[in-house]
Design an enzyme around this catalytic site. Sequence first.
Site, PDB file in Angstrom:
ATOM      1  N   CYS A  83      42.522  31.747  31.340  1.00 48.61           N
ATOM      2  CA  CYS A  83      42.122  32.893  30.847  1.00 48.61           C
ATOM      3  C   CYS A  83      42.740  33.886  30.243  1.00 48.61           C
ATOM      4  O   CYS A  83      44.039  34.270  30.870  1.00 48.61           O
ATOM      5  CB  CYS A  83      40.904  33.471  31.964  1.00 48.61           C
ATOM      6  SG  CYS A  83      39.639  34.584  31.097  1.00 48.61           S
ATOM      7  N   CYS A  87      39.426  39.934  34.499  1.00 51.35           N
ATOM      8  CA  CYS A  87      38.228  40.570  35.179  1.00 51.35           C
ATOM      9  C   CYS A  87      38.520  40.492  36.797  1.00 51.35           C
ATOM     10  O   CYS A  87      39.014  39.508  37.277  1.00 51.35           O
ATOM     11  CB  CYS A  87      37.147  39.736  34.966  1.00 51.35           C
ATOM     12  SG  CYS A  87      36.502  39.786  33.215  1.00 51.35           S
ATOM     13  N   CYS A  90      36.616  38.038  39.074  1.00 48.72           N
ATOM     14  CA  CYS A  90      36.573  36.513  38.651  1.00 48.72           C
ATOM     15  C   CYS A  90      36.413  35.780  39.918  1.00 48.72           C
ATOM     16  O   CYS A  90      37.403  35.855  40.904  1.00 48.72           O
ATOM     17  CB  CYS A  90      37.875  36.207  37.862  1.00 48.72           C
ATOM     18  SG  CYS A  90      37.963  34.511  37.392  1.00 48.72           S
TER      19      CYS A  90
END
Length: 390
Positions: A83, A87, A90
Amino acid sequence: NTTTHNSHTMYHLSNLLDYREFVAMPLVLFLTLLFLAIFTYYKCNIQNSQSKSFFQFLREKIRLNTPLPESGLSINYHFLRLCNYNCKFCFHTETSSFVLSEQLVKQGLRKLHKAKMSKINFSGGEPFLWKNGEFLGMMVRYCKETLKTPCVTVVSNGSKITESWFEKYGKYLDILAISCDSFNPETLERIGRGERGSTKRSHLQQLVNIKNWCSKYEVEFKINTVVCSANFTEDMTADIQELNPMRWKVFQCLLIDGENASTKDLRNAQDMVVTDDQWQQFCRRHSSLKQFVPESNDTMRNSYIILDERMRFLNNQNGKKEPTESILDVGVQKALEQSGFDLKSFLQRSGDFYVRDLEEGYAVGTDCSSGSSSSQRRVGVCGEPSSLEW
């Protein structure tokens, strides 16, 4: 006569008790030997049972069938963990860079198709990262065109999506969900919902671009939001009404051991979780929106059939993702029996919504009866959207 009758009755009762003892003793012995045999088998196969307790191991062995939806299997295939966002909450982190080959992916998808898969959702990581989205496009097309899967969907952060991808693969995709946790650029930055070097508004502008592309190429548009300590006070009503997704899926921030639950994990979301009261505050604020679909921690846990990058189902019954054997090795049914999937929770969260939408005449993406593009596809079951700008 009464004395004689009572004497005969006692005699028969005595014989009956003797008979029960005669039958019971071998039965108890048999059950004891059976238990010892199973326990010995467990001990001999302890390497394959990972960290399972004996009773969990036993439960999996004696369960013949995992209850499944009548609508068919709804699979969430996280085919990679890579990714480009960071975040903080996550729940499926970059613990591996492994991705199966196209040949093995298609083999696994065929197995799922034979097991009556009716919906597949491709996710990550960020699914558009691998081979510039071409690998994802290949899977989407294969499921819709070759396997005739009724509902094919993708979840993405949206950062790598281009209109050229829609031009090439949009006709094979039914629903595209974009993750967006706030409409405040500063909040997105605090959460980590963004790419290094990008502007603060780039995620929100790309969200609008994708919405317009979905409208143009007749793909249903959906938004996913995680409610956390950074955004639970925000009122997103006006923005959701403006974007008008067919569904707005809202998740309560969830801690999972091995992913985001401590400093030992790649993410530590302990300061991102919200209390049940804070969660309810957010839900009440947005409950009037017809697209609003909230999912608390209790609702989410075990209500999804999650397939990882090695095509293993992930069992979250113990608060962490414990992989089953791969469907490539043991088949779908045997792996599902180890998955911990909870059909009741799946139905409670309306996991089969796409089936009901089809039955009610809301065509999801392509013509599901043929797998081909249809001129009758309806975009946005909640109304026809207009072109948007941020």
